[in-house]
Design a protein around this motif. Structure first.
Motif, short mmCIF file in Angstrom:
data_model
loop_
_atom_site.label_atom_id
_atom_site.label_comp_id
_atom_site.label_asym_id
_atom_site.label_seq_id
_atom_site.Cartn_x
_atom_site.Cartn_y
_atom_site.Cartn_z
N LYS A 153 0.80 -1.23 0.00
CA LYS A 153 0.00 0.00 0.00
C LYS A 153 0.83 1.28 0.00
O LYS A 153 0.36 2.31 -0.44
N ASP A 154 2.04 1.22 0.50
CA ASP A 154 2.89 2.41 0.56
C ASP A 154 3.76 2.44 -0.70
O ASP A 154 4.67 1.62 -0.85
N SER A 155 3.50 3.37 -1.60
CA SER A 155 4.22 3.41 -2.88
C SER A 155 5.72 3.64 -2.68
O SER A 155 6.53 3.14 -3.46
N ASN A 156 6.10 4.37 -1.66
CA ASN A 156 7.53 4.58 -1.39
C ASN A 156 8.21 3.26 -1.03
O ASN A 156 9.33 2.98 -1.48
N LEU A 157 7.55 2.45 -0.22
CA LEU A 157 8.09 1.14 0.16
C LEU A 157 8.21 0.23 -1.06
O LEU A 157 9.23 -0.42 -1.27
N VAL A 158 7.17 0.20 -1.88
CA VAL A 158 7.18 -0.62 -3.10
C VAL A 158 8.31 -0.18 -4.03
O VAL A 158 9.06 -1.02 -4.55
N ASP A 159 8.46 1.12 -4.23
CA ASP A 159 9.53 1.64 -5.10
C ASP A 159 10.91 1.30 -4.56
O ASP A 159 11.82 0.95 -5.32
N GLU A 160 11.06 1.42 -3.24
CA GLU A 160 12.35 1.11 -2.62
C GLU A 160 12.69 -0.37 -2.80
O GLU A 160 13.82 -0.71 -3.13
N ARG A 161 11.74 -1.26 -2.61
CA ARG A 161 11.99 -2.70 -2.83
C ARG A 161 12.34 -2.97 -4.29
O ARG A 161 13.23 -3.78 -4.58
N ARG A 162 11.65 -2.30 -5.20
CA ARG A 162 11.95 -2.48 -6.64
C ARG A 162 13.39 -2.08 -6.94
O ARG A 162 14.10 -2.79 -7.65
N ARG A 163 13.84 -0.96 -6.38
CA ARG A 163 15.22 -0.50 -6.60
C ARG A 163 16.24 -1.50 -6.04
O ARG A 163 17.25 -1.79 -6.67
N TRP A 164 15.97 -2.01 -4.84
CA TRP A 164 16.90 -2.97 -4.25
C TRP A 164 16.91 -4.28 -5.03
O TRP A 164 17.96 -4.92 -5.17
N LEU A 165 15.76 -4.70 -5.56
CA LEU A 165 15.73 -5.91 -6.38
C LEU A 165 16.54 -5.70 -7.65
O LEU A 165 17.32 -6.57 -8.05
N LYS A 166 16.39 -4.54 -8.27
CA LYS A 166 17.16 -4.23 -9.48
C LYS A 166 18.66 -4.26 -9.18
O LYS A 166 19.45 -4.81 -9.95
N SER A 167 19.06 -3.72 -8.03
CA SER A 167 20.48 -3.75 -7.64
C SER A 167 20.96 -5.18 -7.39
O SER A 167 22.06 -5.55 -7.78
N ALA A 168 20.12 -5.98 -6.75
CA ALA A 168 20.50 -7.37 -6.48
C ALA A 168 20.67 -8.16 -7.78
O ALA A 168 21.60 -8.96 -7.92
N VAL A 169 19.78 -7.92 -8.73
CA VAL A 169 19.89 -8.59 -10.04
C VAL A 169 21.17 -8.16 -10.74
O VAL A 169 21.87 -8.98 -11.36
#
Length: 196
Positions: A153-169
């Motif tokens: 529900k928190d778009s900032n949290l979702v965006d932050e997870r997306r960025r960290w996933l991109k970095s991990a990949v």
């Protein structure tokens, strides 16, 4: 969600407080006398959780957030007998949209602990989704837990997870041997591990 494993020996100040106050009840949890104990408990939980919020896995300092009752101490799902039980505590961030504040006095179908992330994964969009192939009942539990905690529900949290996933990949593609070290220090490390 942090795959929480509580320390074997609870916070000594908690053990002493409970021993010295045999008649304590739920109202005592917010008493002035319990505040120093709560601070010590929060620091120990923060260490047990690797410096992450138990639910959203954002970085969380030991001096911030709240001591969360996994099974609520009050409300319709109350477990007052667990109010002063260390293994019913977790360290949660304070965000009205997510985590312990959003959960309030709800009873989670999936609680933080070993294997708690087995039935969901992180999408490339940064949302937490059930894995494919779950039966209807388990799918409902995954959705209910995720939604009770407001994890999408928190778009900032979702965006932050997306960025960290991109970095991990990117780490996985460029230096696969460095991935364990990367995950060890990353926020969202438990949910990231479900996707890589």
């Amino acid at each position: 969600m942090v795959e929480l494993q509580h320390r074997e020996i609870p916070t000594p100040a908690l053990t002493v407080f409970v021993a010295l106050h045999p008649g304590i009840g739920v109202p005592d949890f917010d008493s002035l006398g319990f505040q120093p104990v709560k601070t010590a408990v929060k620091a120990d939980l923060n260490q047990d959780q690797g410096g992450l919020c138990v639910y959203c896995e954002s970085k969380l300092k030991s001096s911030k957030g709240q001591v969360e009752h996994i099974k609520p101490k009050a409300g319709p799902n109350a477990h007052p007998h667990l109010c002063f039980t260390y293994t019913n505590y977790a360290h949660s961030c304070i965000n009205p949209k997510t985590c312990g504040q959003k959960k309030n006095n709800g009873l989670l179908p999936i609680e933080p602990g070993p294997g708690c992330n087995a039935d969901w994964t992180l999408s490339t969009a940064g949302t937490i989704e059930p894995i494919v192939g779950l039966n209807r009942n388990r799918m409902h539990q995954v959705h209910q837990t995720r939604d009770m905690l407001g994890l999408n529900k928190d778009s900032n949290l979702v965006d932050e997870r997306r960025r960290w996933l991109k970095s991990a990949v990117a780490v996985l593609a460029q230096a696969p041997n460095d991935l364990p070290s990367f995950l060890l220090n990353a926020p969202f490390r438990h949910i990231l591990a479900t996707s890589i």
